[in-house]
Design an enzyme around this catalytic site. Structure first.
Site, short mmCIF file in Angstrom:
data_model
loop_
_atom_site.label_atom_id
_atom_site.label_comp_id
_atom_site.label_asym_id
_atom_site.label_seq_id
_atom_site.Cartn_x
_atom_site.Cartn_y
_atom_site.Cartn_z
N ASP A 168 -68.48 82.90 -57.06
CA ASP A 168 -68.02 84.19 -56.54
C ASP A 168 -66.68 84.57 -57.16
O ASP A 168 -65.81 85.13 -56.50
CB ASP A 168 -67.94 84.15 -55.00
CG ASP A 168 -67.64 85.51 -54.40
OD1 ASP A 168 -67.83 86.54 -55.09
OD2 ASP A 168 -67.21 85.56 -53.24
N CYS A 170 -74.58 83.54 -39.25
CA CYS A 170 -73.53 84.01 -38.34
C CYS A 170 -72.11 83.80 -38.85
O CYS A 170 -71.20 84.57 -38.52
CB CYS A 170 -73.65 83.32 -36.98
SG CYS A 170 -75.35 83.13 -36.40
CA CA Z 1 -68.36 88.45 -53.80
#
Ligand code: CA
Length: 722
Positions: A333, A643
């Site tokens: 990421d 969650c």
């Molecule tokens: Ca991202």
């Protein structure tokens, strides 16, 4: 007779109404004529500093103001001039835009507010009425990072994918265009930019699964002018878009099969879109891949262009000019969407037009923006371990093979991680000091391949990272937890782009601090997650002034002048990815109150902020445990899958959304099921998870949350006030 009189009265009423409307119209006309024309020529200039007309100040996005009234000598006299409370206690990430004494901000849920910048009087507000369930598609809170001002209009992108034009004087809606497919996982949180009478906007969604793109719309009527996709069309077909030709080449950097063909591949343009008025080029920063895991995404093959890249485009047509990929085959990421600053800097007397960015991956990049060639990539945090540096010849990172967890099959404790060595929080550049001020942070996280089918298989709801959720969940061992909290820190870094040296830095107890803004008064302003606004000397880093602003600061400040007085404006709140996701790892910041507010300061300002509401004592009343140990373990897996990205690792709240461990609903299976499965609270963003959870599974999640409530009650130091 009677009828005649009635007609007369109606006539008189109409006349006075027309007169009033006429007066109003005249006033609006006069104000329009008196107002500054904010257009391309205006935004290409540094100007006087009276206005802060664009989110990054002007086209260069240096967030540098030439104003000097507030300076190293006078800054200690800053006080609150006025403040305005905002309606939603969610992340406030926008930088206030100010033109001709009027201030425009966007707020949570993409709402827009206009104020008299001197008095704080609210002039108008606009609510695009984003459907609450959109929140479930947002990776990082229901935030919005700002509006664009252009020739008397305000532009805002909405979380649910609309681009909207408003009349800056009245707030009246002028046009709306949908810029994302309604059935996709797209969201918009970034500020639009306006170039050559076109409004540019991207979108987010790469955690869930989308195909990234940036679009240009006619500023007058919202007609689509061009679109550039950052990832090839998996179908192999042309999109009839500006990217068609270059993506034929880019396609060779992707595998034949792989999950990207299903997910869209990611590469979203969710923040930086910067216009170079000198070279007439547009630079976009692109996001991570979907799924994160390159092994799953592209069978472990290819660089996957244009993920994690800076791409230069022709503004008129959106055609490709050059690109530079920071993190080939991204698996962590590591987005390259972070703010981009343009500047002219001198290398031993030779001037170069550079582009600067401090992306998530921990290296500060300086590119020659004429052709995208890499000048330098220097670390701006400690302990970076996914790569030891960059080969300046090839422009590629020198990677640590252990970082590719999907190849080794082993966990990799990475520094930095998905939350970034620097995230979206604005950085600034001061041409007088020659330094860039980065709101940096040290946040480690573990990456490991999926542990089971639940983590491995794509789902229609929630993140699809192709990596295990274990990496963002703290263990129960208190010593380990305390060590993790202590190692998670913020750092304000002043870096010299020419030498790559860090001129000065400020260590901060917690990460996720606010953006920076710098001025000709030799100042750098930065708010913190611990509720302070600080001013530092831009050259030395000396702390000159601090002010208790009661809540966290996320965004960047802006500064402007009205009637001879200089003001500093910024938003307070808690929110964004970190406090939603990180759970107990948020440390001391978790206990800071969440107050959504616009604060404006000036020298001698003497307005008092309201007293903080009295903190309620923390009450633990965990219900009787339910389920077997196996069911709790199953609940933990499901919690991590669906969650934790909003309700926090280990079910510990970060002070934005309710702490599930102390929810009254925990004890009540019927209400729990109405909320978790049926979506009783969908209007607030908590959609029903029935498409992915069975009744039994929902109860397993409840069993896990009750287990965490007992753990919390036994370790009261994990508690945060709400
Ligand atoms: Ca991202």
């Amino acid at each position: 007779m009677f009828g005649g009189r009635k007609i007369w009265i109606v006539f008189a009423a109409m006349a006075s109404l027309t007169l009033g409307a006429c007066e109003q119209f005249k006033q609006v006309q006069e104000e329009r004529e008196a107002s500054t024309t904010v257009d391309g020529a205006y935004l290409a200039d540094l100007g006087t500093g009276e206005n802060w007309a664009a989110t990054g100040y002007n086209y260069d996005e240096q967030r540098y103001s030439p104003l000097t009234q507030i300076n190293a000598d006078s800054v200690s006299e800053l006080g609150v001039a006025w403040f305005a409370d905002l309606p939603d206690a969610r992340g406030q990430e926008a930088t206030p835009v100010v033109v001709d004494g009027r201030m425009y901000i966007s707020s949570a849920w993409s709402k827009v507010f206009a104020y008299d910048a001197k008095t704080g009087e609210e002039l108008w507000s606009y609510d695009p009425e984003v459907p609450g369930e959109t929140a479930a598609k947002a990776c990082c809170d229901v935030v919005n990072r700002g509006v664009a001002f252009w020739k008397g209009k305000i532009y805002v992108g909405t979380l649910d994918g609309r681009l909207i034009a408003l009349d800056a004087l009245t707030g009246a809606q002028l046009w709306v265009t949908r810029t994302t497919p309604e059935d996709g996982n797209y969201t918009i949180t970034g500020a639009p930019r306006v170039v050559k009478n076109m409004v540019l906007i991207g979108n987010g969604g790469a955690e869930f699964g989308v195909r990234g793109y940036v679009s240009a719309y006619d500023a007058n009527d919202g007609t689509l002018k061009w679109r550039f996709y950052t990832v090839p069309n998996p179908s192999g077909e042309a999109d009839d878009a500006a990217s068609d030709e270059i993506l034929q080449t880019a396609k060779r950097t992707w595998s034949e099969g792989g999950e990207w063909t299903e997910s869209g591949g990611g590469g979203t343009v969710w923040d930086a879109i910067v216009y170079d008025h000198e070279l007439d080029q547009l630079y976009i920063g692109t996001g991570n891949g979907n799924p994160w895991n390159h092994g799953a995404r592209s069978n472990g093959e290819g660089d996957n262009l244009f993920l994690s890249s800076i791409v230069a485009l022709k503004p008129e047509t959106g055609e490709y000019i050059w690109h530079y990929q920071q993190t080939p085959a991204d698996s962590w990421d590591f987005t390259a969407t972070q703010p981009i600053i343009l500047a002219d800097v001198s290398y031993e007397g030779v001037g170069r037009k550079v582009l600067m960015q401090a992306p998530k991956n921990g290296f500060f990049f300086v590119l020659d923006r004429t052709d995208g060639s890499l000048i330098s990539a220097e670390p701006f945090i400690d302990g970076i371990n996914w790569a030891e540096g960059y080969d300046l010849e090839t422009g590629r990172p020198i990677e640590n093979p252990e970082a590719r967890y999907y190849r080794t099959g082993k966990p990799f404790l990475a520094m930095p991680s998905a939350l970034g060595a620097h995230n979206w929080h604005p950085m600034s550049y001061n041409p007088n000091t020659g330094l860039v001020y980065i709101p940096a942070q040290q946040i480690a996280a573990a990456y490991l391949p999926p542990m089971n089918d639940l983590e491995k298989v794509r789902k229609p709801i929630g993140y699809n990272t192709g990596a295990s959720g274990e990496g963002f969940t703290l263990p129960d061992d208190r010593t380990a937890v305390k060590a993790a909290i202590a190692a998670t820190k913020g750092r304000l870094v002043a870096i010299n782009p020419v030498t790559g040296d860090i001129a000065w830095k400020v260590e901060q107890e917690t990460p996720w601090n606010g953006g920076t803004m710098t001025t000709a008064g030799n100042l750098v302003f930065q708010g913190t997650a611990l509720g302070q606004m600080h001013a530092y000397a831009a050259d030395s880093g000396d702390l000159l002034w601090s002010y208790d602003v009661q809540s966290g600061v996320l965004g960047g400040a802006s500064t402007y002048m009205v009637d001879g007085e200089q003001y500093i404006a910024f938003l307070t709140s808690k929110g964004g990815a970190f406090p939603l996701l990180i759970g107990e790892g948020g440390g001391a910041a978790n206990a800071v109150p969440n107050i959504p507010r616009l604060i404006v300061m000036k020298i001698g300002g003497d307005t008092q902020l309201p007293a903080l509401p009295k903190q309620q004592p923390i009450v633990w009343s965990p219900p009787t445990r339910i389920g077997t140990a196996a069911q709790v373990a199953q609940g933990r897996q499901l919690y991590m899958r669906y969650c934790s990205v909003c309700h926090g690792g280990g079910a510990v709240g970060g002070g934005v959304l309710p702490d599930l461990r102390r929810s009254a609903v925990l004890a009540d299976t019927e209400t729990w099921s109405k909320i978790v499965l049926e979506g009783a609270l969908a209007d607030g963003g908590m959609i029903g998870f029935a498409p992915v959870l069975s009744e039994t599974e929902s109860e397993a999640v409840r069993a896990y949350a009750i287990d965490r409530a007992h753990y919390g009650a036994e370790h009261a130091d994990t508690a945060q006030p709400e």
